[in-house]
Write a protein that holds these residues in place. Structure first.
Motif, PDB file in Angstrom:
ATOM      1  N   ALA A  29      21.716  -9.159 -16.912  1.00 54.42           N
ATOM      2  CA  ALA A  29      20.305  -8.845 -17.159  1.00 54.42           C
ATOM      3  C   ALA A  29      20.106  -7.340 -17.269  1.00 54.42           C
ATOM      4  CB  ALA A  29      19.427  -9.424 -16.057  1.00 54.42           C
ATOM      5  N   THR A  30      20.763  -6.590 -16.382  1.00 59.07           N
ATOM      6  CA  THR A  30      20.649  -5.130 -16.419  1.00 59.07           C
ATOM      7  C   THR A  30      21.302  -4.581 -17.688  1.00 59.07           C
ATOM      8  OG1 THR A  30      20.678  -5.031 -13.996  1.00 59.07           O
ATOM      9  CG2 THR A  30      21.169  -3.002 -15.184  1.00 59.07           C
ATOM     10  N   SER A  31      22.435  -5.149 -18.069  1.00 54.06           N
ATOM     11  CA  SER A  31      23.119  -4.712 -19.292  1.00 54.06           C
ATOM     12  C   SER A  31      22.239  -4.929 -20.517  1.00 54.06           C
ATOM     13  CB  SER A  31      24.441  -5.473 -19.449  1.00 54.06           C
ATOM     14  OG  SER A  31      25.293  -5.247 -18.346  1.00 54.06           O
ATOM     15  N   PHE A  32      21.569  -6.070 -20.579  1.00 52.22           N
ATOM     16  CA  PHE A  32      20.639  -6.332 -21.688  1.00 52.22           C
ATOM     17  C   PHE A  32      19.532  -5.276 -21.716  1.00 52.22           C
ATOM     18  CE2 PHE A  32      21.021 -11.064 -23.027  1.00 52.22           C
ATOM     19  CZ  PHE A  32      22.408 -10.964 -23.044  1.00 52.22           C
ATOM     20  N   ALA A  33      19.001  -4.936 -20.529  1.00 58.47           N
ATOM     21  CA  ALA A  33      17.927  -3.947 -20.461  1.00 58.47           C
ATOM     22  C   ALA A  33      18.410  -2.573 -20.920  1.00 58.47           C
ATOM     23  CB  ALA A  33      17.376  -3.875 -19.038  1.00 58.47           C
ATOM     24  N   ILE A  34      19.659  -2.230 -20.592  1.00 53.30           N
ATOM     25  CA  ILE A  34      20.238  -0.959 -21.038  1.00 53.30           C
ATOM     26  C   ILE A  34      20.373  -0.948 -22.557  1.00 53.30           C
ATOM     27  CG2 ILE A  34      22.343   0.446 -21.002  1.00 53.30           C
ATOM     28  CD1 ILE A  34      22.724  -0.538 -18.062  1.00 53.30           C
ATOM     29  N   LEU A  35      20.903  -2.028 -23.107  1.00 48.51           N
ATOM     30  CA  LEU A  35      21.040  -2.130 -24.564  1.00 48.51           C
ATOM     31  C   LEU A  35      19.682  -2.054 -25.259  1.00 48.51           C
ATOM     32  CD1 LEU A  35      23.753  -4.915 -24.552  1.00 48.51           C
ATOM     33  CD2 LEU A  35      24.028  -2.707 -25.696  1.00 48.51           C
ATOM     34  N   ASP A  36      18.685  -2.746 -24.711  1.00 48.68           N
ATOM     35  CA  ASP A  36      17.334  -2.702 -25.285  1.00 48.68           C
ATOM     36  C   ASP A  36      16.795  -1.273 -25.289  1.00 48.68           C
ATOM     37  OD1 ASP A  36      17.347  -5.445 -25.654  1.00 48.68           O
ATOM     38  OD2 ASP A  36      16.200  -5.875 -23.834  1.00 48.68           O
ATOM     39  N   VAL A  68      27.830  -8.128 -24.683  1.00 54.58           N
ATOM     40  CA  VAL A  68      27.296  -7.586 -25.938  1.00 54.58           C
ATOM     41  C   VAL A  68      27.050  -8.713 -26.935  1.00 54.58           C
ATOM     42  CG1 VAL A  68      27.783  -6.098 -27.918  1.00 54.58           C
ATOM     43  CG2 VAL A  68      28.356  -5.314 -25.610  1.00 54.58           C
ATOM     44  N   GLY A  69      27.964  -9.674 -27.013  1.00 55.77           N
ATOM     45  CA  GLY A  69      27.802 -10.786 -27.940  1.00 55.77           C
ATOM     46  C   GLY A  69      26.585 -11.635 -27.632  1.00 55.77           C
ATOM     47  N   ARG A  70      26.336 -11.887 -26.343  1.00 57.84           N
ATOM     48  CA  ARG A  70      25.155 -12.680 -25.988  1.00 57.84           C
ATOM     49  C   ARG A  70      23.870 -11.903 -26.244  1.00 57.84           C
ATOM     50  NH1 ARG A  70      28.862 -14.953 -22.033  1.00 57.84           N
ATOM     51  NH2 ARG A  70      28.448 -13.303 -20.522  1.00 57.84           N
ATOM     52  N   TRP A  71      23.930 -10.572 -26.062  1.00 58.38           N
ATOM     53  CA  TRP A  71      22.758  -9.743 -26.377  1.00 58.38           C
ATOM     54  C   TRP A  71      22.469  -9.775 -27.879  1.00 58.38           C
ATOM     55  CZ3 TRP A  71      22.623  -5.060 -29.217  1.00 58.38           C
ATOM     56  CH2 TRP A  71      21.384  -4.396 -29.188  1.00 58.38           C
ATOM     57  N   LEU A  72      23.512  -9.694 -28.710  1.00 57.17           N
ATOM     58  CA  LEU A  72      23.313  -9.787 -30.159  1.00 57.17           C
ATOM     59  C   LEU A  72      22.702 -11.132 -30.537  1.00 57.17           C
ATOM     60  CD1 LEU A  72      26.650  -8.211 -31.490  1.00 57.17           C
ATOM     61  CD2 LEU A  72      24.375  -7.193 -31.616  1.00 57.17           C
ATOM     62  N   ALA A  73      23.180 -12.209 -29.895  1.00 59.89           N
ATOM     63  CA  ALA A  73      22.649 -13.535 -30.194  1.00 59.89           C
ATOM     64  C   ALA A  73      21.186 -13.655 -29.799  1.00 59.89           C
ATOM     65  CB  ALA A  73      23.466 -14.604 -29.481  1.00 59.89           C
ATOM     66  N   ALA A  74      20.805 -12.945 -28.737  1.00 59.07           N
ATOM     67  CA  ALA A  74      19.419 -13.010 -28.255  1.00 59.07           C
ATOM     68  C   ALA A  74      18.475 -12.123 -29.054  1.00 59.07           C
ATOM     69  CB  ALA A  74      19.369 -12.620 -26.779  1.00 59.07           C
ATOM     70  N   PRO A  76      18.106 -11.562 -32.860  1.00 60.73           N
ATOM     71  CA  PRO A  76      18.414 -11.778 -34.283  1.00 60.73           C
ATOM     72  C   PRO A  76      17.996 -10.569 -35.130  1.00 60.73           C
ATOM     73  CG  PRO A  76      17.355 -13.724 -33.339  1.00 60.73           C
ATOM     74  CD  PRO A  76      17.247 -12.635 -32.305  1.00 60.73           C
ATOM     75  N   GLY A  77      18.881 -10.203 -36.031  1.00 64.77           N
ATOM     76  CA  GLY A  77      18.589  -9.093 -36.941  1.00 64.77           C
ATOM     77  C   GLY A  77      19.086  -7.746 -36.464  1.00 64.77           C
ATOM     78  N   VAL A  78      19.398  -7.616 -35.169  1.00 64.89           N
ATOM     79  CA  VAL A  78      19.797  -6.306 -34.658  1.00 64.89           C
ATOM     80  C   VAL A  78      21.205  -5.928 -35.110  1.00 64.89           C
ATOM     81  CG1 VAL A  78      20.839  -6.992 -32.446  1.00 64.89           C
ATOM     82  CG2 VAL A  78      19.649  -4.814 -32.617  1.00 64.89           C
ATOM     83  N   ARG A  79      22.045  -6.933 -35.394  1.00 63.46           N
ATOM     84  CA  ARG A  79      23.437  -6.619 -35.765  1.00 63.46           C
ATOM     85  C   ARG A  79      23.508  -5.723 -36.990  1.00 63.46           C
ATOM     86  NH1 ARG A  79      27.286  -4.485 -36.244  1.00 63.46           N
ATOM     87  NH2 ARG A  79      29.465  -5.193 -36.292  1.00 63.46           N
ATOM     88  N   GLU A  80      22.628  -5.908 -37.941  1.00 59.93           N
ATOM     89  CA  GLU A  80      22.648  -5.100 -39.158  1.00 59.93           C
ATOM     90  C   GLU A  80      22.225  -3.651 -38.901  1.00 59.93           C
ATOM     91  OE1 GLU A  80      23.765  -5.952 -42.036  1.00 59.93           O
ATOM     92  OE2 GLU A  80      24.101  -8.087 -41.663  1.00 59.93           O
ATOM     93  N   ARG A  81      21.643  -3.391 -37.736  1.00 62.05           N
ATOM     94  CA  ARG A  81      21.135  -2.048 -37.449  1.00 62.05           C
ATOM     95  C   ARG A  81      22.033  -1.265 -36.497  1.00 62.05           C
ATOM     96  NH1 ARG A  81      16.476  -4.749 -35.678  1.00 62.05           N
ATOM     97  NH2 ARG A  81      16.427  -3.398 -33.839  1.00 62.05           N
ATOM     98  N   VAL A  82      23.082  -1.897 -35.974  1.00 61.17           N
ATOM     99  CA  VAL A  82      23.931  -1.204 -35.008  1.00 61.17           C
ATOM    100  C   VAL A  82      25.386  -1.239 -35.448  1.00 61.17           C
ATOM    101  CG1 VAL A  82      22.390  -1.667 -33.064  1.00 61.17           C
ATOM    102  CG2 VAL A  82      24.263  -3.266 -33.564  1.00 61.17           C
ATOM    103  N   LEU A  83      26.136  -0.246 -34.982  1.00 56.26           N
ATOM    104  CA  LEU A  83      27.575  -0.185 -35.166  1.00 56.26           C
ATOM    105  C   LEU A  83      28.231  -0.694 -33.878  1.00 56.26           C
ATOM    106  CD1 LEU A  83      27.679   3.402 -36.710  1.00 56.26           C
ATOM    107  CD2 LEU A  83      27.874   1.238 -37.965  1.00 56.26           C
ATOM    108  N   ILE A  84      29.183  -1.591 -34.010  1.00 56.27           N
ATOM    109  CA  ILE A  84      29.905  -2.128 -32.860  1.00 56.27           C
ATOM    110  C   ILE A  84      31.360  -1.704 -32.970  1.00 56.27           C
ATOM    111  CG2 ILE A  84      30.609  -4.201 -31.615  1.00 56.27           C
ATOM    112  CD1 ILE A  84      27.646  -3.883 -31.506  1.00 56.27           C
ATOM    113  N   ARG A 124      34.067 -13.241 -29.026  1.00 56.93           N
ATOM    114  CA  ARG A 124      33.326 -12.797 -27.837  1.00 56.93           C
ATOM    115  C   ARG A 124      32.102 -11.983 -28.233  1.00 56.93           C
ATOM    116  NH1 ARG A 124      38.806 -12.222 -25.635  1.00 56.93           N
ATOM    117  NH2 ARG A 124      38.871 -10.101 -26.453  1.00 56.93           N
ATOM    118  N   LEU A 125      32.232 -11.158 -29.262  1.00 59.77           N
ATOM    119  CA  LEU A 125      31.130 -10.291 -29.683  1.00 59.77           C
ATOM    120  C   LEU A 125      30.092 -11.021 -30.531  1.00 59.77           C
ATOM    121  CD1 LEU A 125      33.215  -7.108 -30.559  1.00 59.77           C
ATOM    122  CD2 LEU A 125      31.416  -7.214 -28.816  1.00 59.77           C
ATOM    123  N   ASN A 126      30.393 -12.228 -30.924  1.00 60.97           N
ATOM    124  CA  ASN A 126      29.436 -13.012 -31.731  1.00 60.97           C
ATOM    125  C   ASN A 126      29.075 -12.266 -33.018  1.00 60.97           C
ATOM    126  OD1 ASN A 126      27.691 -15.272 -32.197  1.00 60.97           O
ATOM    127  ND2 ASN A 126      25.951 -14.006 -31.571  1.00 60.97           N
TER     128      ASN A 126
END
Length: 338
Positions: A29-36, A68-74, A76-84, A124-126
């Motif tokens: 949950a904290t990791s998701f908040a950091i990514l957000d 990171v993969g579960r955050w991307l799945a949650a 939608p659309g963010v994958r096209e805007r970030v470099l992994i 794993r990264l989805n």
């Protein structure tokens, strides 16, 4: 604001987000908040590794990639805007041991392991592709031509966009560049070295590897840019270090007369900007022409928020010169010899 990584087609936010803490010292949950928080600020470069964090009890590796993969799945659309970016080289704990009996290496930079590892990281990264696939450190058992041939195959298949090298010396980086040129293989476009203003082995990078980066147009993504937390200013020469294994390691590695002077200079410059020493240490790195983006980590969104202003902090030439002077490893080596 976005910076070109060397001469490649990659453009990155001035600070990359490291994920070593995810699933280790930061729960999901904290990791998701950091990514957000990072993406909300305009951040677009997320760095991870397949082995994160298999040194922790009960962590088989692959945990940070899954977060990171579960955050991307949650989102939608963010994958096209970030470099992994992620890495290959190390053994994968239980995940790696599942393949015992395979005729291929169970870790390293051989073709068999690279092709197996990339499929696992993608799952794993989805994601369908990796923007930079780093060779995490040198594998002396395998010719670099074999590693680069495998990487070239991944690029041709569209699974990887660019290749980078992490923890490679100058001669090893040149060996990879020469091999790629000679064999018509995909060449590395980026470096990920251990590098900060207070790093006791900083000379290893600046003496030769920085020149390789400048000459051949490689983007540099320094990791541990705050010297394990020393450059945040929470450690003082007149106060004992906190009682912890981490603090003891920082004390042994970074407590020195030179580094206390560097910290004092960072605080002096920070005061002039209403900034923090950590922000100035990151801005100093960004003043180096070859640096694309220092890789910062955080255990909480608040920690990350305290670092993000560095992306827009521009130091005056005289401030950079002051920090260069106080941290000059050539000068300090001469003074020690005297």
């Amino acid at each position: 604001m976005y910076r070109q990584a060397g001469t490649s087609g990659l453009f990155t936010y001035p600070l990359a987000l490291g994920t070593m803490q995810f699933g280790w010292t930061a729960d999901e949950a904290t990791s998701f908040a950091i990514l957000d928080r990072y993406v909300e600020a305009g951040g677009n470069f997320i760095d991870t590794a397949d082995i994160y964090s298999n040194w922790a009890a009960g962590n088989p590796g692959g945990v940070a990639e899954r977060v990171v993969g579960r955050w991307l799945a949650a989102n939608p659309g963010v994958r096209e805007r970030v470099l992994i970016s992620t890495k290959v080289r190390g053994p994968m704990g239980e995940e790696g041991r599942r393949g015992r009996g395979s005729p291929y290496q169970e870790e390293g930079l051989g073709r068999g392991w690279i092709l197996r590892a990339v499929e696992a990281s993608l799952e794993r990264l989805n994601t369908d592709w990796i923007d930079i696939y780093w060779m995490h450190w040198v594998d002396n058992r395998v010719p670099v031509e074999e590693s680069l041939a495998a990487m070239t195959e991944l690029v041709q298949k569209g699974l990887v966009r660019y290749v980078g090298v992490s923890n490679f010396s100058a001669w090893r980086t040149m060996q990879a560049l020469w091999a790629a040129d000679r064999r018509g293989l995909v060449a590395p476009v980026a470096l990920q070295p251990h590098y900060s203003i207070a790093d006791p082995v900083r000379a290893h990078f600046e003496r030769e590897l920085a020149r390789v980066a400048e000459t051949y147009g490689l983007g540099v993504f320094p990791y541990s840019p705050l010297a394990g937390g020393f450059l945040t200013g929470k450690y003082r020469p007149d106060a004992p270090a906190p009682e912890s294994v981490r603090a003891e390691g920082i004390r042994r590695r970074f407590f020195s007369e030179k580094n206390w002077r560097i910290l004092a200079a960072l605080e002096e410059v920070a005061a002039a900007h209403g900034a923090t020493p950590a922000q100035v240490a990151l801005a100093w790195l960004l003043s180096r022409p070859y640096v694309a983006a220092p890789i910062v980590g955080a255990n909480t969104p608040e920690q990350l928020a305290g670092l993000l202003p560095a992306a827009e902090l521009e130091l005056a030439p005289e401030e950079v010169a002051r920090l260069d002077e106080v941290s000059d490893w050539e000068r300090w080596r001469t003074e020690l010899e005297v």
